[in-house]
Motif scaffolding. Sequence first.
Motif, PDB file in Angstrom:
ATOM      1  N   VAL A   1      45.699   3.942  14.776  1.00 33.86           N
ATOM      2  CA  VAL A   1      45.549   5.135  15.481  1.00 33.86           C
ATOM      3  C   VAL A   1      43.813   5.603  15.678  1.00 33.86           C
ATOM      4  O   VAL A   1      43.358   5.793  16.913  1.00 33.86           O
TER       5      VAL A   1
ATOM      6  N   TRP B   1      42.000   5.525  19.426  1.00 34.67           N
ATOM      7  CA  TRP B   1      41.156   6.763  19.884  1.00 34.67           C
ATOM      8  C   TRP B   1      39.817   6.325  20.186  1.00 34.67           C
ATOM      9  O   TRP B   1      39.107   6.914  21.122  1.00 34.67           O
ATOM     10  N   THR B   2      39.213   5.478  19.319  1.00 37.54           N
ATOM     11  CA  THR B   2      37.874   4.764  19.499  1.00 37.54           C
ATOM     12  C   THR B   2      37.833   4.240  20.724  1.00 37.54           C
ATOM     13  O   THR B   2      36.719   4.669  21.564  1.00 37.54           O
TER      14      THR B   2
ATOM     15  N   MET C   1      39.800   4.373  23.425  1.00 43.82           N
ATOM     16  CA  MET C   1      40.108   5.330  24.601  1.00 43.82           C
ATOM     17  C   MET C   1      38.867   6.316  24.656  1.00 43.82           C
ATOM     18  O   MET C   1      38.270   6.523  25.803  1.00 43.82           O
ATOM     19  N   CYS C   2      38.091   6.662  23.694  1.00 43.01           N
ATOM     20  CA  CYS C   2      36.868   7.226  23.968  1.00 43.01           C
ATOM     21  C   CYS C   2      35.987   6.614  24.667  1.00 43.01           C
ATOM     22  O   CYS C   2      35.215   7.000  25.399  1.00 43.01           O
TER      23      CYS C   2
ATOM     24  N   THR D   1      46.978   8.114  27.030  1.00 45.53           N
ATOM     25  CA  THR D   1      47.226   8.707  25.982  1.00 45.53           C
ATOM     26  C   THR D   1      48.810   8.182  25.748  1.00 45.53           C
ATOM     27  O   THR D   1      49.398   7.918  24.589  1.00 45.53           O
TER      28      THR D   1
END
Length: 76
Positions: free
Chosen positions: A5, A9-10, A12-13, A41
Amino acid sequence: ALVDVPVFWTLMCLMFGVMLLINRICPLQAIDLLTLVVCVTGYGVSLVLLVYLIAFKCRKGRSNRYVWSSIFILVS
């Protein structure tokens, strides 16, 4: 999940950071950006769940792991 997870998120950012840098050259509408965030997402969450489902299914027997790997590659 504790590793997957935060890595998701890393990435995606970072991806959206690059997109915002490119946005200066080719501007996007706000609704397009929101749609893209929701889709990425949802795809990421479903892919992580698919990996855990395959890992749970292959835990009992290692004989069909190559079949599941091929299916995972085709789905991705």
